[in-house]
Design a protein around this motif. Structure first.
Motif, PDB file in Angstrom:
ATOM      1  N   PHE A   9      -7.293  -1.750  90.008  1.00  0.00           N
ATOM      2  CA  PHE A   9      -6.191  -0.788  89.134  1.00  0.00           C
ATOM      3  C   PHE A   9      -6.706  -0.113  88.050  1.00  0.00           C
ATOM      4  N   ARG A  10      -7.670  -0.742  87.131  1.00  0.00           N
ATOM      5  CA  ARG A  10      -8.239  -0.142  86.130  1.00  0.00           C
ATOM      6  C   ARG A  10      -8.947   1.019  86.307  1.00  0.00           C
ATOM      7  N   ARG A  11      -9.960   0.735  87.567  1.00  0.00           N
ATOM      8  CA  ARG A  11     -10.833   1.958  88.087  1.00  0.00           C
ATOM      9  C   ARG A  11      -9.977   3.130  88.373  1.00  0.00           C
ATOM     10  N   VAL A  12      -8.804   2.836  88.871  1.00  0.00           N
ATOM     11  CA  VAL A  12      -8.048   4.100  89.479  1.00  0.00           C
ATOM     12  C   VAL A  12      -7.293   4.866  88.439  1.00  0.00           C
ATOM     13  N   VAL A  13      -6.766   4.056  87.351  1.00  0.00           N
ATOM     14  CA  VAL A  13      -6.553   4.620  86.089  1.00  0.00           C
ATOM     15  C   VAL A  13      -7.384   5.512  85.482  1.00  0.00           C
ATOM     16  N   GLY A  14      -8.652   5.096  85.494  1.00  0.00           N
ATOM     17  CA  GLY A  14      -9.978   6.005  85.148  1.00  0.00           C
ATOM     18  C   GLY A  14      -9.943   7.400  85.842  1.00  0.00           C
ATOM     19  N   GLU A  15      -9.895   7.090  87.210  1.00  0.00           N
ATOM     20  CA  GLU A  15      -9.803   8.306  87.799  1.00  0.00           C
ATOM     21  C   GLU A  15      -8.671   9.137  87.834  1.00  0.00           C
ATOM     22  N   CYS A  16      -7.663   8.705  87.432  1.00  0.00           N
ATOM     23  CA  CYS A  16      -6.531   9.520  86.959  1.00  0.00           C
ATOM     24  C   CYS A  16      -6.727  10.492  85.964  1.00  0.00           C
ATOM     25  N   ARG A  17      -7.419   9.755  84.880  1.00  0.00           N
ATOM     26  CA  ARG A  17      -7.723  10.518  83.684  1.00  0.00           C
ATOM     27  C   ARG A  17      -8.540  11.473  83.887  1.00  0.00           C
ATOM     28  N   ARG A  18      -9.734  11.108  84.703  1.00  0.00           N
ATOM     29  CA  ARG A  18     -10.773  12.214  85.090  1.00  0.00           C
ATOM     30  C   ARG A  18     -10.024  13.576  85.663  1.00  0.00           C
ATOM     31  N   ALA A  19      -8.977  13.270  86.466  1.00  0.00           N
ATOM     32  CA  ALA A  19      -8.413  14.425  87.451  1.00  0.00           C
ATOM     33  C   ALA A  19      -7.527  15.210  86.512  1.00  0.00           C
ATOM     34  N   THR A  77       0.927  -1.042  80.816  1.00  0.00           N
ATOM     35  CA  THR A  77       0.817  -0.363  79.645  1.00  0.00           C
ATOM     36  C   THR A  77      -0.584  -0.347  79.047  1.00  0.00           C
ATOM     37  N   GLU A  78      -1.103  -1.663  78.913  1.00  0.00           N
ATOM     38  CA  GLU A  78      -2.275  -2.037  78.435  1.00  0.00           C
ATOM     39  C   GLU A  78      -3.546  -1.312  79.231  1.00  0.00           C
ATOM     40  N   ALA A  79      -3.235  -1.320  80.658  1.00  0.00           N
ATOM     41  CA  ALA A  79      -4.413  -0.730  81.448  1.00  0.00           C
ATOM     42  C   ALA A  79      -4.427   0.796  81.232  1.00  0.00           C
ATOM     43  N   PHE A  80      -3.190   1.152  80.969  1.00  0.00           N
ATOM     44  CA  PHE A  80      -3.411   2.904  80.865  1.00  0.00           C
ATOM     45  C   PHE A  80      -3.791   3.069  79.239  1.00  0.00           C
ATOM     46  N   HIS A  81      -3.372   2.420  78.268  1.00  0.00           N
ATOM     47  CA  HIS A  81      -3.687   2.698  77.036  1.00  0.00           C
ATOM     48  C   HIS A  81      -5.199   2.270  76.719  1.00  0.00           C
ATOM     49  N   SER A  82      -5.727   1.378  77.359  1.00  0.00           N
ATOM     50  CA  SER A  82      -7.056   1.103  77.106  1.00  0.00           C
ATOM     51  C   SER A  82      -7.949   2.210  77.876  1.00  0.00           C
ATOM     52  N   ALA A  83      -7.611   2.874  78.657  1.00  0.00           N
ATOM     53  CA  ALA A  83      -8.216   4.071  79.321  1.00  0.00           C
ATOM     54  C   ALA A  83      -7.947   5.464  78.503  1.00  0.00           C
ATOM     55  N   GLY A  84      -7.280   5.459  77.400  1.00  0.00           N
ATOM     56  CA  GLY A  84      -7.128   6.445  76.505  1.00  0.00           C
ATOM     57  C   GLY A  84      -5.710   7.398  76.766  1.00  0.00           C
ATOM     58  N   PHE A  85      -4.941   6.800  77.450  1.00  0.00           N
ATOM     59  CA  PHE A  85      -3.510   7.361  77.627  1.00  0.00           C
ATOM     60  C   PHE A  85      -2.486   6.937  76.460  1.00  0.00           C
ATOM     61  N   THR A  86      -1.592   7.820  76.329  1.00  0.00           N
ATOM     62  CA  THR A  86      -0.305   7.466  75.389  1.00  0.00           C
ATOM     63  C   THR A  86       0.699   7.207  76.412  1.00  0.00           C
ATOM     64  N   GLY A  87       1.849   6.661  76.145  1.00  0.00           N
ATOM     65  CA  GLY A  87       3.051   6.629  76.691  1.00  0.00           C
ATOM     66  C   GLY A  87       3.570   5.176  76.904  1.00  0.00           C
TER      67      GLY A  87
END
Length: 378
Positions: A240-250, A339-349
């Motif tokens: 899950f966390r790795r894919v969140v990182g891939e979302c941020r990259r793309a 929320t924690e998974a996305f926020h830890s990857a640098g997202f807001t929301g």
């Protein structure tokens, strides 16, 4: 592409999938066994702590194994729903080719016109419930890249187009990169009469592989939005966390992830139908969207009576994670974890819970479903 080769290999080797599926269930048994040991040793705090840690580790291992086997499991799911004979797939090269057949798993997620407002033109936002006609590629112009409504989307776990087609119908200026780990699902999506290569690029990819599994197909900062509808629940926590990182990259700066998945409070995450009531009964809650479908691997609602309806998706492998009979993983999660998974990857929301009622008129049962929805910005 590595993801495509992995998906094809999974389809050509159902035996390997069954072996790995057996491993998942073995790990689940180990997790439950350790849980029982924890209760028996409750008199000893040190023993209880050690057993709890072991049980948690076993559950995580089982979820990771189910995620790793996901491409094979989802391929089996789509093969079954397309009528494909799996028994001969390991011995016949022709039968192992992706089947461009109608998959009996399409659920028109038209409610996304309302829920994913970032992707909709003003005319649709004014009346999201208005009927939108199917796409007719031969009579439609290509998307206008200069339009203010033009957006490039990456759809994760697209299946046979349950989300992609309703979104493209509602906004004719979208371009969707649609990926899934199942070659049969992608073949079915491409064979759909509504498929238009000018507004959709469908490809096979296994997002459980590595840290940037889409890098060879999706460039850095190249999409306006990533959508994941009943997709992230098929991943263990680490993936899950790795894919969140891939979302941020793309995503482009300011791009959004639009999230929809199973809530830990959903009636299917537990023993009996605690969120049901019989005809004329009281209880439950209302809210969310009309006519909402479930995830790819599950039905639309109940099939028993409110007094003893078991809605659990399959075999519990620890905590809020389940493996369905076809081997696919279903992880129910909560607002805080997402929320924690996305926020830890640098997202807001933020992420929130939505509910709606599913009525089984035949049985006179109303089931209250709970889902998580989120919007996260890069």
């Amino acid at each position: 592409m590595a993801g495509a080769m992995a998906g094809a290999a999974a389809m050509a080797s159902p035996l390997r999938g069954r072996v790995r599926g057996a491993k998942v269930l073995a790990l689940a048994e180990r997790a439950r066994g350790n849980g029982g040991a924890r209760h028996r040793a409750s008199a000893s705090s040190s023993s209880s702590s050690s057993s709890s840690s072991s049980s948690s580790s076993s559950a995580s291992d089982a979820a990771a194994a189910a995620t790793a086997d996901g491409a094979a499991s989802w391929e089996r799911f789509y093969c079954v729903h397309s009528g494909k004979d799996l028994s001969s797939s390991s011995s016949s090269s022709s039968s192992s080719a992706p089947r461009a057949a109608s998959v009996r798993a399409f659920k028109d997620r038209h409610y996304l016109r309302r829920e994913f407002a970032d992707l909709m033109p003003a005319s649709v936002l004014a009346d999201p419930s208005a009927w939108v006609p199917p796409l007719t590629p031969s009579s439609l112009p290509p998307p206008e890249t200069s339009s203010e409504d033009h957006k490039v989307i990456l759809e994760l776990g697209c299946g046979v187009g349950n989300s992609a087609f309703p979104l493209m119908r509602a906004n004719l200026n979208l371009f969707v990169h649609a990926c899934d780990c199942s070659p049969t699902a992608i073949a079915s999506l491409v064979a759909n009469p509504e498929y238009d290569a000018r507004r959709c690029h469908a490809f096979v990819a296994d997002l459980s592989e590595g840290d940037a599994p889409l890098r060879g197909v999706i460039g850095d900062a190249s999409v306006d939005a990533v959508t994941g509808v009943f997709f992230f629940s098929a991943l263990d926590a680490a993936t899950f966390r790795r894919v969140v990182g891939e979302c941020r990259r793309a995503l482009k700066p300011g791009g959004v992830v639009l999230f929809r998945d199973y809530s830990v409070d959903d009636v299917k995450n537990g023993g009996r139908a605690r969120g049901t009531r019989g005809k004329g009964g009281k209880g439950g809650t209302r809210g969310g969207g009309e006519g909402e479908g479930d995830g790819e691997g599950e039905g639309e609602g109940g099939d028993g009576d409110a007094g003893g309806l078991d809605l659990t998706p399959g075999e519990n492998i620890g905590g809020d994670a389940w493996v369905r009979p076809d081997g696919t993983l279903a992880v129910f999660t909560d607002e805080t974890a997402v929320t924690e998974a996305f926020h830890s990857a640098g997202f807001t929301g933020e992420c929130w819970t939505v509910t709606h009622e599913v009525v089984n008129r035949k049985l006179g049962v109303t089931i209250v479903r709970s889902f998580l929805q989120g919007r996260f910005v890069k």
